[in-house]
Write a protein that holds these residues in place. Structure first.
Motif, short mmCIF file in Angstrom:
data_model
loop_
_atom_site.label_atom_id
_atom_site.label_comp_id
_atom_site.label_asym_id
_atom_site.label_seq_id
_atom_site.Cartn_x
_atom_site.Cartn_y
_atom_site.Cartn_z
N SER A 106 0.83 -1.21 0.00
CA SER A 106 0.00 0.00 0.00
C SER A 106 0.86 1.25 0.00
O SER A 106 0.63 2.18 -0.80
CB SER A 106 -0.94 0.00 1.21
OG SER A 106 -1.82 -1.09 1.18
N ILE A 107 1.85 1.29 0.88
CA ILE A 107 2.72 2.46 0.96
C ILE A 107 3.51 2.63 -0.32
O ILE A 107 3.73 3.76 -0.80
CB ILE A 107 3.66 2.35 2.18
CG1 ILE A 107 2.86 2.37 3.47
CG2 ILE A 107 4.67 3.49 2.17
CD1 ILE A 107 2.01 3.58 3.67
N LEU A 108 3.94 1.53 -0.92
CA LEU A 108 4.66 1.61 -2.19
C LEU A 108 3.80 2.29 -3.24
O LEU A 108 4.26 3.20 -3.95
CB LEU A 108 5.05 0.20 -2.65
CG LEU A 108 5.64 0.08 -4.06
CD1 LEU A 108 6.96 0.83 -4.17
CD2 LEU A 108 5.82 -1.38 -4.45
N GLY A 109 2.55 1.88 -3.34
CA GLY A 109 1.66 2.47 -4.33
C GLY A 109 1.35 3.93 -4.05
O GLY A 109 1.40 4.78 -4.94
N VAL A 110 1.03 4.23 -2.79
CA VAL A 110 0.71 5.62 -2.42
C VAL A 110 1.90 6.53 -2.68
O VAL A 110 1.76 7.64 -3.21
CB VAL A 110 0.28 5.70 -0.94
CG1 VAL A 110 0.00 7.15 -0.55
CG2 VAL A 110 -0.96 4.86 -0.69
N GLU A 111 3.08 6.06 -2.33
CA GLU A 111 4.27 6.90 -2.50
C GLU A 111 4.56 7.15 -3.98
O GLU A 111 5.00 8.24 -4.36
CB GLU A 111 5.47 6.25 -1.82
CG GLU A 111 6.65 7.17 -1.68
CD GLU A 111 7.51 6.84 -0.47
OE1 GLU A 111 8.55 7.50 -0.32
OE2 GLU A 111 7.14 5.95 0.30
N CYS A 112 4.31 6.15 -4.82
CA CYS A 112 4.51 6.35 -6.26
C CYS A 112 3.62 7.46 -6.78
O CYS A 112 4.06 8.34 -7.54
CB CYS A 112 4.22 5.05 -7.00
SG CYS A 112 5.49 3.78 -6.81
#
Length: 314
Positions: A106-112
């Protein structure tokens, strides 16, 4: 599908990357120091932006979101690694493994998506300074941040469902220092090609689309640099782009290397854990130091636009 082989009540074993040899102990101490710096830096960043009313701008709003996410990501994965190393236990429950997968993905996607939003913010500030209050209003910033969180969490739920609802007929040992989808896929006793395709599609949406937005945004910024009249403006533009692109290159490069490859090239893989560390304390420890530089540089570029040393791109 052999549902009787499922492992809902079985703990996984995280093999990790450190043992208790002197050299590994030194590396662990170094990672722990970087982890501490990342936690302190990101916590200070969030508190400073929240408490200082002058920092309530779109760029600092996105910075606070990134710092908060970095703090969550590091605490979720590295904390477990530290506890396992100090206690000598390597087990992790199914719930704990699912939590790590959900938070990490989730954090990977949000940060992207937020990195793309920051690039768009820079583009608007430099190329359309007079329309900046309209194009980057508080409402729009809130919508961009909320949409990023929603899309990232949806991706996390999908990956958790895929990774933990199917049977593991091989070992329960995960050749990694935290639970990650590629590592778990190597334990499944079924053909994972369908899920590889699904993850590839998710990566295209979560990685390549935001990356394309960043490239397009900085292309327009560079076009603005072309019609500079002084070397001072060129220097300001270089600093502005380089600090952001440094983080973007490390972050997206590591993500593409890890997730957009077939299962046969996933774990175990020499150097794989080292690349994964680019998504952990290394990148996130640098972010609190690079982000203020980027913000100051963007403000300088904005001033250069107003002074006429950089002409906005129409």
């Amino acid at each position: 599908m052999a549902w009787e082989n499922q492992t809902f009540n079985t703990d996984f074993i995280l093999l990790g990357i450190f043992n208790h040899r002197p050299f590994h102990t030194f590396l662990f101490t170094l990672v722990l120091a970087i982890f501490t710096v990342a936690c302190i830096g990101n916590t200070a960043m969030v508190l400073l932006i929240y408490l200082d009313a002058q920092l309530h701008t779109p760029m600092y709003f996105f910075l606070s979101q990134l710092s908060f996410m970095d703090l969550m990501l590091v605490c979720t994965t590295v904390t477990k690694m530290v506890v396992n190393f100090l206690s000598g236990r390597k087990s992790i429950s199914l719930a704990g493994c699912g939590t790590q997968i959900f938070v990490h993905v989730s954090i990977l996607g949000v940060e992207c998506f937020l990195l793309a939003a920051m690039a768009y913010d820079c583009y608007v500030a430099i190329c359309h300074p007079l329309r900046y209050p309209v194009l980057m209003s508080q409402k729009l910033c809130a919508i961009m941040a909320t949409s990023s969180w929603i899309l990232g969490c949806i991706d996390g739920v999908i990956d958790v469902a895929v990774a933990l609802t199917f049977s593991c007929c091989r070992s329960q040992k995960i050749a990694h220092f935290f639970c990650d989808v590629p590592a778990l896929f190597t334990l499944l006793c079924m053909d994972t090609k369908t899920f590889e395709r699904m993850i590839f599609v998710c990566c295209v949406i979560m990685l390549l689309f935001p990356l394309a937005t960043i490239i397009v945004s900085y292309t327009h910024v560079n076009l603005a640099v072309i019609c500079m009249g002084t070397a001072k403006g060129c220097h300001k533009a270089f600093i502005t782009c380089s600090s952001h692109l440094m983080v973007v290159g490390m972050y997206y490069g590591a993500a593409i290397f890890i997730y957009m490859r077939p299962t046969s090239e996933w774990f175990p893989h020499p150097g794989q854990d080292g690349v994964c560390f680019l998504h952990q304390p290394h990148t996130h420890a640098e972010s609190p130091h690079l982000q203020p530089v980027q913000q100051r540089s963007q403000q300088s570029l904005h001033e250069a636009v107003r002074e006429g040393t950089i002409c906005p791109v129409r």
